[in-house]
Design an enzyme around this catalytic site. Sequence first.
Site, PDB file in Angstrom:
ATOM      1  N   ALA A 160       5.571   4.330   2.496  1.00  0.00           N
ATOM      2  CA  ALA A 160       6.229   5.491   3.101  1.00  0.00           C
ATOM      3  C   ALA A 160       6.530   5.252   4.577  1.00  0.00           C
ATOM      4  CB  ALA A 160       5.353   6.734   2.932  1.00  0.00           C
ATOM      5  N   GLU A 168       2.532  12.276  -0.747  1.00  0.00           N
ATOM      6  CA  GLU A 168       2.198  11.683   0.539  1.00  0.00           C
ATOM      7  C   GLU A 168       3.303  11.992   1.539  1.00  0.00           C
ATOM      8  OE1 GLU A 168      -0.059   7.956   0.599  1.00  0.00           O
ATOM      9  OE2 GLU A 168       1.777   7.113   1.432  1.00  0.00           O
ATOM     10  N   GLY A 181       0.829  -1.190   0.000  1.00  0.00           N
ATOM     11  CA  GLY A 181       0.000   0.000   0.000  1.00  0.00           C
ATOM     12  C   GLY A 181       0.869   1.247   0.000  1.00  0.00           C
ATOM     13  N   CYS A 182       0.298   2.375  -0.434  1.00  0.00           N
ATOM     14  CA  CYS A 182       1.097   3.603  -0.486  1.00  0.00           C
ATOM     15  C   CYS A 182       1.492   4.070   0.905  1.00  0.00           C
ATOM     16  CB  CYS A 182       0.350   4.697  -1.247  1.00  0.00           C
ATOM     17  SG  CYS A 182      -1.298   5.085  -0.617  1.00  0.00           S
ATOM     18  N   TYR A 183       0.560   4.082   1.839  1.00  0.00           N
ATOM     19  CA  TYR A 183       0.893   4.494   3.208  1.00  0.00           C
ATOM     20  C   TYR A 183       1.912   3.546   3.855  1.00  0.00           C
ATOM     21  CZ  TYR A 183      -2.901   7.995   3.562  1.00  0.00           C
ATOM     22  OH  TYR A 183      -3.723   9.090   3.416  1.00  0.00           O
TER      23      TYR A 183
END
Length: 335
Positions: free
Chosen positions: A151, A238, A146-148
């Site tokens: 990061a 983000e 996932g993107c979160y």
Amino acid sequence: MVKVGVVGASGYTGLELVKMLITHPGFDLTYLATTQGDTMIESLHPSLEGVVTLPVEKADVGGVLKHCDLVFLALPHKASMGFAKDLIENGLKVVDLSADYRLELDTYEANYCEHEDKEHLNEAVYALIEYYREELKGTNLAAGPGCYPTATLLGILPFIPYIDTSAPLFVDAKSGVSGAGKKLSETTHFVTVNDNIFAYNPLKHRHAPEIAEKIEKVHGAKVHVNFVPHLIPATRGELVSVYATLKADIDPIMVLKETYANDPFIRIREKPVDIKSTAGTHFCDIFAAKNGNALFVSSAIDNLLRGASSQALAAANLMCGYEEGMGIPTIAYVP
């Protein structure tokens, strides 16, 4: 040349994949598909008019097998696994951008739904490149993080040996609206987002168990993750800030530099990071500082690229024996 396709070409991540693949020196983009099909890619994405002309077919397993050596599945969660199963069984290389292969079975079913392809779930390699690079070179199934979690994990994983894992981990995350996808909702309506910022699913978001699971996978440490995502009035980008309690006296910047010394797409910053400097690139920028035993780690990525499509492309490069950075974007959208 490796023949590749994109299933789910109508969405934002599908568009980003097409933009990279049409100039990629090792991949030949031979197949594009959506659930509807019967159109052209430049009709779906007018920004590609005069750049590329390719037909978009109705998604079909037979079509993928006929035209591709590797396929990117830019499909919604729960839709990918049903489509991927037959492809995997026929020996095709698959890079899945959804959540369907990125979690352990218990974690997935507790946060999504019953899994339809348990047989192949254990074959998937989590495509967090810096931590699974060698495993990706030998797999036929890559599962995009996932993107979160991307990061967050890139920021906090170097510090897990130095923090008190009995204390909760607090993750404050902010993302541009493109992370919600193309589908319109009240939350992503212009009037709601413009000149505004707000949390959504605080402490209940399903990326929290993904972050916790991968920390345990990499370091063997169980950590309670308190994750709060926010929507900001930006198209892409983000910023994730993580707060933890140290149990050792360290130089946070040196820990980052030592951890990522051989990772070309991680940039260690001496000042707090921002989303603009990574927009349009595969870079993850990370900054860290401490105050006594309080640790602050902040990382910035492009949610559509490093958080999805360019990370998927880097995984595909490794799966096909290419250099990790082949065809990967590095020039930021600045100013």
